[in-house]
Design a protein around this motif. Sequence first.
Motif, short mmCIF file in Angstrom:
data_model
loop_
_atom_site.label_atom_id
_atom_site.label_comp_id
_atom_site.label_asym_id
_atom_site.label_seq_id
_atom_site.Cartn_x
_atom_site.Cartn_y
_atom_site.Cartn_z
N GLU A 87 47.60 30.71 33.45
CA GLU A 87 48.39 31.94 33.40
C GLU A 87 47.56 33.15 33.83
OE1 GLU A 87 50.59 34.69 30.12
OE2 GLU A 87 50.93 32.53 29.97
N LEU A 88 46.31 33.22 33.43
CA LEU A 88 45.44 34.33 33.84
C LEU A 88 45.24 34.34 35.35
CD1 LEU A 88 42.71 34.34 31.05
CD2 LEU A 88 44.41 36.11 31.52
N LEU A 89 45.13 33.16 35.94
CA LEU A 89 44.98 33.09 37.40
C LEU A 89 46.23 33.59 38.12
CD1 LEU A 89 43.04 29.73 37.83
CD2 LEU A 89 42.17 32.06 38.14
N PHE A 90 47.40 33.32 37.55
CA PHE A 90 48.63 33.85 38.16
C PHE A 90 48.71 35.37 38.00
CE2 PHE A 90 50.32 29.43 37.86
CZ PHE A 90 50.58 29.28 39.21
N ARG A 91 48.24 35.88 36.85
CA ARG A 91 48.25 37.33 36.64
C ARG A 91 47.17 38.03 37.45
NH1 ARG A 91 47.59 38.26 30.57
NH2 ARG A 91 47.47 36.03 30.33
N ARG A 92 46.09 37.31 37.78
CA ARG A 92 44.97 37.87 38.53
C ARG A 92 44.66 36.96 39.73
NH1 ARG A 92 40.92 39.80 33.75
NH2 ARG A 92 42.53 40.61 32.39
N PRO A 93 45.51 36.98 40.74
CA PRO A 93 45.34 36.04 41.85
C PRO A 93 44.05 36.24 42.65
CG PRO A 93 47.09 37.61 42.33
CD PRO A 93 46.68 37.83 40.91
N ARG A 94 43.44 37.41 42.57
CA ARG A 94 42.18 37.66 43.28
C ARG A 94 40.97 37.10 42.52
NH1 ARG A 94 41.23 43.26 43.11
NH2 ARG A 94 39.35 42.78 44.27
N LEU A 95 41.17 36.68 41.30
CA LEU A 95 40.06 36.30 40.44
C LEU A 95 39.17 35.19 41.00
CD1 LEU A 95 38.66 36.91 37.76
CD2 LEU A 95 40.13 35.22 36.70
N PRO A 96 39.69 34.06 41.49
CA PRO A 96 38.78 33.00 41.97
C PRO A 96 37.86 33.47 43.10
CG PRO A 96 40.97 32.11 41.65
CD PRO A 96 41.08 33.61 41.48
N LYS A 97 38.41 34.16 44.09
CA LYS A 97 37.59 34.63 45.21
C LYS A 97 36.62 35.72 44.74
CE LYS A 97 37.79 36.20 49.97
NZ LYS A 97 37.03 35.17 50.62
N LEU A 98 37.11 36.61 43.89
CA LEU A 98 36.26 37.67 43.36
C LEU A 98 35.11 37.07 42.55
CD1 LEU A 98 35.88 40.73 43.06
CD2 LEU A 98 37.39 40.64 41.07
N LEU A 106 22.78 41.09 36.37
CA LEU A 106 24.02 41.04 35.60
C LEU A 106 25.05 42.05 36.10
CD1 LEU A 106 22.59 40.63 32.00
CD2 LEU A 106 23.50 38.86 33.52
N ASP A 107 24.63 43.01 36.94
CA ASP A 107 25.55 44.04 37.43
C ASP A 107 26.80 43.46 38.08
OD1 ASP A 107 23.89 45.99 36.42
OD2 ASP A 107 23.04 46.57 38.36
N PRO A 108 26.68 42.48 38.99
CA PRO A 108 27.91 41.94 39.59
C PRO A 108 28.83 41.29 38.55
CG PRO A 108 25.99 41.26 40.86
CD PRO A 108 25.48 41.90 39.61
N ILE A 109 28.26 40.62 37.58
CA ILE A 109 29.05 39.93 36.56
C ILE A 109 29.77 40.94 35.67
CG2 ILE A 109 28.90 38.42 34.52
CD1 ILE A 109 26.48 37.10 35.94
N LEU A 110 29.14 42.09 35.45
CA LEU A 110 29.71 43.10 34.56
C LEU A 110 30.53 44.15 35.31
CD1 LEU A 110 26.61 43.59 32.24
CD2 LEU A 110 28.66 42.20 31.81
N SER A 111 30.81 43.90 36.59
CA SER A 111 31.55 44.88 37.39
C SER A 111 32.96 45.08 36.85
CB SER A 111 31.61 44.44 38.85
OG SER A 111 32.53 43.38 39.00
N GLU A 112 33.47 46.29 37.04
CA GLU A 112 34.84 46.59 36.61
C GLU A 112 35.86 45.81 37.43
OE1 GLU A 112 35.62 50.78 36.22
OE2 GLU A 112 33.70 51.11 35.24
#
Length: 179
Positions: A76-87, A45-51
């Motif tokens: 909207e969240l994806l636009f605010r956090r563009p790195r999210l899908p790859k991360l 779960l560590d990767p999922i709970l990463s900061e």
Amino acid sequence: MSTADQYVIDLAAPRREAQFPHGILVKFSEDAEFLFPAELPADALDPILSEDLDLVGLLGDLVQAQGRSAVDEIIELLFRRPRLPKLFLNVVKETYKVLLGEQQFADFIAVRPSVPDYVRLTIGLVRVYGVDLGKLFGSADSSETDGETSKPTSADTTSSTPEESGSAPETAASSESAD
């Protein structure tokens, strides 16, 4: 005194009795199968709970988006956090690496799993492991309330409630049948 009598808590016993004592065998294709651990290791779960991922913040943003559709909020969240899908994809891969180990993970990546493969496999593993991510991220004070406690509407009791469990309430004389 035997060594078994010395333990107050024996965590080995439930693991031996797990439904899949040798691991969870997953058939990926005719030529590829993988063995996942019988129990979900906590460090998976560590990767999922990463900061970096900030999944708790993401879920908080979704909860605060009351009245909007989930799709609108996710976009909207994806636009605010563009790195999210790859991360997120990297986090999923890191989690699988923890679960499978280096060699099996390399073999897993070699079969080139698709996004739907990851989704189906993750859903299946969540069911087998019995992990409820909603409970993992649930607020500790979610059951508290600032409102007043409820009060009974009437202090009177009715005679229709039987005194003893299993006994029938008394019936009116007019409903009795004549013999």
